[in-house]
Design a protein around this motif. Sequence first.
Motif, PDB file in Angstrom:
ATOM      1  N   ASP A 106      -6.926 -11.079   4.489  1.00  0.00           N
ATOM      2  CA  ASP A 106      -7.781 -10.735   3.355  1.00  0.00           C
ATOM      3  C   ASP A 106      -7.300  -9.413   2.767  1.00  0.00           C
ATOM      4  N   LEU A 107      -6.614  -9.485   1.641  1.00  0.00           N
ATOM      5  CA  LEU A 107      -6.063  -8.278   1.047  1.00  0.00           C
ATOM      6  C   LEU A 107      -7.132  -7.359   0.469  1.00  0.00           C
ATOM      7  N   ASN A 108      -8.350  -7.855   0.284  1.00  0.00           N
ATOM      8  CA  ASN A 108      -9.449  -7.023  -0.196  1.00  0.00           C
ATOM      9  C   ASN A 108     -10.199  -6.331   0.951  1.00  0.00           C
ATOM     10  N   ASP A 109      -9.744  -6.578   2.191  1.00  0.00           N
ATOM     11  CA  ASP A 109     -10.318  -5.888   3.345  1.00  0.00           C
ATOM     12  C   ASP A 109      -9.967  -4.402   3.233  1.00  0.00           C
ATOM     13  N   PRO A 110     -10.949  -3.483   3.270  1.00  0.00           N
ATOM     14  CA  PRO A 110     -10.672  -2.048   3.127  1.00  0.00           C
ATOM     15  C   PRO A 110      -9.609  -1.535   4.098  1.00  0.00           C
ATOM     16  N   ALA A 111      -9.611  -2.031   5.340  1.00  0.00           N
ATOM     17  CA  ALA A 111      -8.628  -1.581   6.329  1.00  0.00           C
ATOM     18  C   ALA A 111      -7.215  -2.013   5.931  1.00  0.00           C
ATOM     19  N   VAL A 112      -7.095  -3.219   5.388  1.00  0.00           N
ATOM     20  CA  VAL A 112      -5.790  -3.723   4.954  1.00  0.00           C
ATOM     21  C   VAL A 112      -5.290  -2.908   3.765  1.00  0.00           C
ATOM     22  N   MET A 113      -6.177  -2.623   2.799  1.00  0.00           N
ATOM     23  CA  MET A 113      -5.775  -1.851   1.631  1.00  0.00           C
ATOM     24  C   MET A 113      -5.362  -0.433   2.019  1.00  0.00           C
ATOM     25  N   GLU A 114      -6.083   0.170   2.961  1.00  0.00           N
ATOM     26  CA  GLU A 114      -5.741   1.520   3.402  1.00  0.00           C
ATOM     27  C   GLU A 114      -4.360   1.546   4.055  1.00  0.00           C
ATOM     28  N   ALA A 115      -4.057   0.518   4.862  1.00  0.00           N
ATOM     29  CA  ALA A 115      -2.747   0.443   5.516  1.00  0.00           C
ATOM     30  C   ALA A 115      -1.629   0.296   4.490  1.00  0.00           C
ATOM     31  N   MET A 116      -1.868  -0.497   3.434  1.00  0.00           N
ATOM     32  CA  MET A 116      -0.862  -0.668   2.391  1.00  0.00           C
ATOM     33  C   MET A 116      -0.618   0.635   1.638  1.00  0.00           C
ATOM     34  N   LEU A 117      -1.689   1.376   1.346  1.00  0.00           N
ATOM     35  CA  LEU A 117      -1.540   2.638   0.634  1.00  0.00           C
ATOM     36  C   LEU A 117      -0.722   3.646   1.451  1.00  0.00           C
ATOM     37  N   LYS A 118      -0.959   3.673   2.772  1.00  0.00           N
ATOM     38  CA  LYS A 118      -0.217   4.588   3.631  1.00  0.00           C
ATOM     39  C   LYS A 118       1.267   4.249   3.623  1.00  0.00           C
ATOM     40  N   GLN A 119       1.586   2.950   3.648  1.00  0.00           N
ATOM     41  CA  GLN A 119       2.991   2.545   3.622  1.00  0.00           C
ATOM     42  C   GLN A 119       3.645   2.914   2.295  1.00  0.00           C
ATOM     43  N   LEU A 120       2.924   2.692   1.195  1.00  0.00           N
ATOM     44  CA  LEU A 120       3.466   3.038  -0.122  1.00  0.00           C
ATOM     45  C   LEU A 120       3.650   4.541  -0.265  1.00  0.00           C
ATOM     46  N   GLN A 121       2.684   5.315   0.231  1.00  0.00           N
ATOM     47  CA  GLN A 121       2.766   6.775   0.159  1.00  0.00           C
ATOM     48  C   GLN A 121       3.986   7.274   0.933  1.00  0.00           C
ATOM     49  N   GLN A 122       4.239   6.675   2.107  1.00  0.00           N
ATOM     50  CA  GLN A 122       5.372   7.087   2.912  1.00  0.00           C
ATOM     51  C   GLN A 122       6.690   6.758   2.217  1.00  0.00           C
ATOM     52  N   LYS A 123       6.750   5.605   1.545  1.00  0.00           N
ATOM     53  CA  LYS A 123       7.966   5.226   0.817  1.00  0.00           C
ATOM     54  C   LYS A 123       8.267   6.230  -0.302  1.00  0.00           C
ATOM     55  N   LEU A 124       7.205   6.703  -0.972  1.00  0.00           N
ATOM     56  CA  LEU A 124       7.394   7.700  -2.022  1.00  0.00           C
ATOM     57  C   LEU A 124       7.927   9.004  -1.437  1.00  0.00           C
ATOM     58  N   LYS A 125       7.403   9.424  -0.286  1.00  0.00           N
ATOM     59  CA  LYS A 125       7.883  10.646   0.358  1.00  0.00           C
ATOM     60  C   LYS A 125       9.336  10.494   0.781  1.00  0.00           C
ATOM     61  N   ASP A 126       9.686   9.310   1.286  1.00  0.00           N
ATOM     62  CA  ASP A 126      11.068   9.062   1.708  1.00  0.00           C
ATOM     63  C   ASP A 126      12.033   9.158   0.535  1.00  0.00           C
ATOM     64  N   GLN A 127      11.526   8.911  -0.675  1.00  0.00           N
ATOM     65  CA  GLN A 127      12.351   8.981  -1.876  1.00  0.00           C
ATOM     66  C   GLN A 127      12.358  10.376  -2.504  1.00  0.00           C
ATOM     67  N   GLY A 128      11.705  11.323  -1.807  1.00  0.00           N
ATOM     68  CA  GLY A 128      11.783  12.707  -2.256  1.00  0.00           C
ATOM     69  C   GLY A 128      10.600  13.197  -3.051  1.00  0.00           C
ATOM     70  N   LEU A 129       9.565  12.362  -3.272  1.00  0.00           N
ATOM     71  CA  LEU A 129       8.380  12.820  -3.991  1.00  0.00           C
ATOM     72  C   LEU A 129       7.492  13.596  -3.035  1.00  0.00           C
ATOM     73  N   ASN A 130       6.768  14.589  -3.575  1.00  0.00           N
ATOM     74  CA  ASN A 130       5.999  15.455  -2.698  1.00  0.00           C
ATOM     75  C   ASN A 130       4.580  14.934  -2.475  1.00  0.00           C
ATOM     76  N   ASP A 131       3.816  15.714  -1.705  1.00  0.00           N
ATOM     77  CA  ASP A 131       2.469  15.280  -1.312  1.00  0.00           C
ATOM     78  C   ASP A 131       1.449  15.376  -2.436  1.00  0.00           C
ATOM     79  N   ASP A 132       1.844  15.882  -3.611  1.00  0.00           N
ATOM     80  CA  ASP A 132       0.915  15.974  -4.727  1.00  0.00           C
ATOM     81  C   ASP A 132       0.650  14.616  -5.370  1.00  0.00           C
ATOM     82  N   VAL A 133       1.445  13.609  -5.014  1.00  0.00           N
ATOM     83  CA  VAL A 133       1.235  12.271  -5.562  1.00  0.00           C
ATOM     84  C   VAL A 133       0.132  11.577  -4.773  1.00  0.00           C
ATOM     85  N   ARG A 134      -0.827  11.013  -5.474  1.00  0.00           N
ATOM     86  CA  ARG A 134      -1.932  10.315  -4.828  1.00  0.00           C
ATOM     87  C   ARG A 134      -2.004   8.880  -5.343  1.00  0.00           C
TER      88      ARG A 134
END
Length: 324
Positions: A270-298
């Motif tokens: 269930d992609l609308n499950d809050p826990a699933v969405m939170e996990a996806m956001l964390k993975q996307l945030q980490q990918k942005l950091k790996d590409q050199g973007l800083n922590d100011d991106v939300r």
Amino acid sequence: MLVVLLLLMAAPGLCVLRRYHFIFDLKTFTEAQSYCREKYTDLATIESMEDVEILNSMAETAGVSAPWLGLYDDDDLMWRWSLSDTSFYTHGKEEFRQWGAGEPSNGGSGEHCTVIDGYGQWLDTSCTDNIQAVCSDVRGLDVTFVLTDDSMTWTEAQSYCREHHTDLASVRDMTENQKVQELVPAGGYVWIGLFRDSWKWSDGSSSSFRYWIAGQPNSDNQDCAAADFTSSGGWWDGNCEQKYPFICYSQVTSKLVIRLRLQRKSSSLDLNDPAVMEAMLKQLQQKLKDQGLNDDVRLSFRKQSDGKVFHKEKKKTGSRKDEL
């Protein structure tokens, strides 16, 4: 297939997101700082030549010649890199150092810039020495190093590297230290981007950008910076108790909405499950950091009118032309 709307919020550091305000009232630095923090965000922080050019253009219209900026001297000397993007040279770990024996020594209390020798050891020395420098070309987390042809002071080297490359070299580990070491002329030294500077921005910004007029700062009793718009917006140090006009800035928030299509590997997920969405956001945030973007991106998901984020994509149906 599923459709989701993703909201990307960008903060300062990705682009110019400050709106500057010229204030004509005459105030001391501290009074100006209090006013800006009450009415706007803070006294002006300047991070690039683009910011300088914006202020030059505004000053020409406003007719202000010498306003306070948000830069001040608090006598706390700290080592930092010329490249202001801290996520690049730390990347979640402690900053790398390779000081030689007895270094940094700060001989004569005037050695505030760093060179690397042919053995890969770092030494602090006077920023006014004329030597070659190593610049860096940064692409995400990848970097290449380039030796300058000419000798110059550290400040001149910083300006040259920022104009022709990304910045003076930041060295993150022994591998990069070896690459820079290989560029050092026999028996010589080269500048790298590590320096110590007691000047700080009022809003706490880590920006190392400086645009001092030649010979400035020049006094131990003048601890606040102002811009001289009769001299291309260059900076000079002044007595903080003097009253001048000043420049405030307000923060501008930018938002970017992106539509994504995702495919589920499991029909039970269930992609609308809050826990699933939170996990996806964390993975996307980490990918942005790996590409050199800083922590100011939300990142956040945007809910649609029914309160859900994800919806099954409707299949497109073909249309048939009416026959005449």
